[in-house]
Enzyme design. Structure first.
Site, PDB file in Angstrom:
ATOM      1  N   CYS A   1     -16.555  43.024  53.909  1.00 58.73           N
ATOM      2  CA  CYS A   1     -17.994  42.566  53.203  1.00 58.73           C
ATOM      3  C   CYS A   1     -18.734  41.372  53.838  1.00 58.73           C
ATOM      4  O   CYS A   1     -19.853  41.136  54.077  1.00 58.73           O
ATOM      5  CB  CYS A   1     -17.551  42.357  52.334  1.00 58.73           C
ATOM      6  SG  CYS A   1     -16.386  40.805  51.674  1.00 58.73           S
TER       7      CYS A   1
ATOM      8  N   ASP B   1     -29.181  32.672  48.572  1.00 56.41           N
ATOM      9  CA  ASP B   1     -29.458  31.842  48.980  1.00 56.41           C
ATOM     10  C   ASP B   1     -31.049  31.427  49.404  1.00 56.41           C
ATOM     11  O   ASP B   1     -30.673  32.359  50.661  1.00 56.41           O
ATOM     12  CB  ASP B   1     -28.085  30.747  48.968  1.00 56.41           C
ATOM     13  CG  ASP B   1     -27.585  30.785  48.513  1.00 56.41           C
ATOM     14  OD1 ASP B   1     -27.498  31.151  47.096  1.00 56.41           O
ATOM     15  OD2 ASP B   1     -25.954  30.249  48.359  1.00 56.41           O
TER      16      ASP B   1
ATOM     17  N   ASP C   1     -30.692  39.331  49.107  1.00 57.84           N
ATOM     18  CA  ASP C   1     -29.958  37.635  49.378  1.00 57.84           C
ATOM     19  C   ASP C   1     -30.156  36.725  48.881  1.00 57.84           C
ATOM     20  O   ASP C   1     -30.992  37.383  47.656  1.00 57.84           O
ATOM     21  CB  ASP C   1     -30.279  37.855  50.507  1.00 57.84           C
ATOM     22  CG  ASP C   1     -29.830  36.004  51.220  1.00 57.84           C
ATOM     23  OD1 ASP C   1     -28.358  35.921  50.911  1.00 57.84           O
ATOM     24  OD2 ASP C   1     -30.105  35.430  51.143  1.00 57.84           O
TER      25      ASP C   1
HETATM   26 MG   LIG Z   1     -29.709  33.551  52.276  1.00 63.89          MG
HETATM   27 ZN   LIG Z   2     -15.859  39.244  52.227  1.00 66.09          ZN
END
Ligand SMILES: [Mg+2]
Ligand SMILES: [Zn+2]
Length: 189
Positions: free
Chosen positions: A108, A12, A10
């Site tokens: 997604c 952020d 990931d």
């Molecule tokens: Mg995050």
């Molecule tokens: Zn998406």
């Protein structure tokens, strides 16, 4: 070609400070250990793939073009320090997007596994031998839905998330940050 192991990161709150909508490069701050973590994973033979939700695109706060610039900027920082991110996957969609072309119930959107499955198909990745690292349970759930193992970090939203662990996630390790997650993965791979 043998399928490669990968670590899906990931962005952020996991690799960089979570500043809400990151819409200017001068607000992009890598955590001090992120480049080392990526290099350690590279050296251990993992592909490193960023998987990020970008609601700001869905809501017209930032463009896909800017997102591309931000990721190019990150890649230059990694490259300058001998580390490498192998791919960036993002979800710009939302069922509630204010920008019409992003308003869709896509495959997604975390915790759906679409970004991981797309990366696995394009890069020849062995999902079962791969890991997800994130600061939200939906990151972890995305990994489990795709068939990876996963580690939650306490940076970003992680400290709060750790106080409300869903019963189905009780087995997921929780560590301080990305360098600790890297260490956990290298011990358990
Ligand atoms: Mg995050
Ligand atoms: Zn998406």
């Amino acid at each position: 070609m043998t399928p490669q192991r990968a670590v899906f990161l990931d962005r952020d709150g996991t690799m960089i400070e979570d500043v809400g909508y990151l819409d200017r490069l001068d607000r992009l701050t890598l955590f001090p250990y992120t480049i080392d973590a990526v290099r350690l994973l590279n050296d251990a033979g993992f592909r490193v793939v960023v998987v990020t939700s970008q609601n700001g695109v869905a809501n017209g706060v930032l463009t896909e073009q800017f997102l591309g610039e931000a990721h190019a900027h990150l890649s230059r920082a990694f490259e300058a320090a001998g580390a490498r991110v192998d791919g960036y996957y993002y979800c710009p969609h939302s069922p509630h997007a204010t920008v019409e072309r992003y308003r869709t119930d896509c495959e997604c959107r975390k915790p759906k596994p679409g970004m991981i499955l797309a990366a696995a198909a394009e890069h020849g990745l062995d999902v079962e031998r791969s890991f997800v690292v994130g600061d939200r349970w939906r990151d972890i759930e995305m990994g489990l839905n795709a068939g990876t193992r996963a580690v939650l970090v306490e940076t970003g939203y992680g400290k709060t998330e750790a106080t409300r662990t869903p019963a189905t996630m009780a087995h997921v390790p929780i560590v301080a940050n990305l360098i600790e997650a890297t260490s956990w993965i290298l011990r358990h791979a």
